[in-house]
Enzyme design. Structure first.
Site, short mmCIF file in Angstrom:
data_model
loop_
_atom_site.label_atom_id
_atom_site.label_comp_id
_atom_site.label_asym_id
_atom_site.label_seq_id
_atom_site.Cartn_x
_atom_site.Cartn_y
_atom_site.Cartn_z
N HIS A 75 0.81 -1.21 0.00
CA HIS A 75 0.00 0.00 0.00
C HIS A 75 0.85 1.26 0.00
CE1 HIS A 75 0.50 -0.14 4.50
NE2 HIS A 75 0.52 1.16 4.34
N SER A 214 4.98 1.63 7.81
CA SER A 214 4.50 0.66 6.81
C SER A 214 5.68 0.04 6.07
CB SER A 214 3.59 1.36 5.80
OG SER A 214 2.39 1.74 6.38
#
Length: 272
Positions: A75, A214
């Site tokens: 993502h 992330s």
């Protein structure tokens, strides 16, 4: 269960060079208290962990797993409108205004089913459970940095073997990356707890992470100090659900085979 929203990457603030005060929501995101410590990225395994920047100046964390290959989250390369946002650079050894090495990026590979399955809503993109275990990506560097910085092995067994390894380690893992409150220094949570290896291949944990983490590595570090990547950070629940849900990562058995194939394309064998 509510869908996790893509929110763990962040716009790069070029003027931010020191730790910023944590907001109330950020404090709530930790499990009890902030157990992170500053870690200089000048020794293994931390010298292999670096910062990825995309074309839109979004940042994530990644790890060198081959001389010219970085492992991170899928993502990281999707903007809030669902458009592909390719990486432009990867920096290792980042400490304040200094760094050890930097390379531009040649290629990014994100799982096609993951990209296709994202749900578009007015307030952003959401990751439905059916594609959440595919939230991983591989980045090929124009200049191999692993020959100098070293590389980290990725766990090569299946889900059952990973469960056995976690049990032997008393479900103790270590996580580190470049979070929103300090984009210029590596912050690490040593000896945090993995909580469950799910049937779909995701690993839940209670390491303290914020936006910017992330794609950061979830390590198991053995008695000799040797680190192995067992998962990559994917998402965290919002503050309101912190007491009910743990952080979510994607375990190595979900991406190991695809990673091997990606590394093989460059003609450089993966570490055993």
């Amino acid at each position: 269960m509510k869908l996790p929203r893509i929110a763990l990457c962040l716009a790069l603030l070029s003027t931010l060079a020191h730790a910023a005060p944590l907001s109330k929501e950020h404090r709530i995101l930790f499990f009890g208290k902030d157990d992170r410590v500053l870690e200089r990225p000048d020794h293994m395994p931390w010298q292999t962990v670096g910062q990825l920047e995309t074309r839109s100046q979004t940042i994530c964390t990644g790890t060198l797993v081959a001389p010219d290959v970085v492992l991170t989250a899928g993502h990281c390369f999707v903007d809030e409108k669902g458009r592909f946002d390719p990486a432009v650079s990867f920096t290792v050894g980042l400490w304040g205004n200094e760094y050890q090495a930097l390379s531009r990026v040649k290629e990014v590979q994100v799982d096609k089913a993951f990209l296709k399955g994202l749900i578009h809503k007015r307030d952003g993109l959401y990751i439905p459970p059916r594609i959440a275990p595919r939230d991983f990506a591989f980045v090929r560097l124009a200049t191999p940095l692993g020959n100098r910085q070293g590389t980290i092995p990725v766990f090569s067994g299946d889900r059952a073997q990973l469960g056995q390894l976690l049990a032997r380690q008393n479900w103790t893992v270590t996580q580190g990356g470049y979070p929103v409150d300090d984009q210029r220094h590596l912050r690490v949570h040593h000896a945090c707890k993995a909580t469950k290896l799910r049937d779909d291949g995701r690993l839940t944990h209670r390491c303290d992470t914020l936006e910017g983490n992330s794609g950061s590595p979830i390590f198991i570090i053995d008695a000799k100090g040797q680190a192995t990547i067992v998962a990559v950070q994917s998402s965290a629940p919002p503050a309101a659900r912190r007491k009910q849900e743990d952080n979510m990562s994607v375990s190595a058995p979900m991406f190991r085979q695809a990673l091997q194939a990606f590394i093989a394309k460059s003609g450089k064998p993966a570490r055993k």
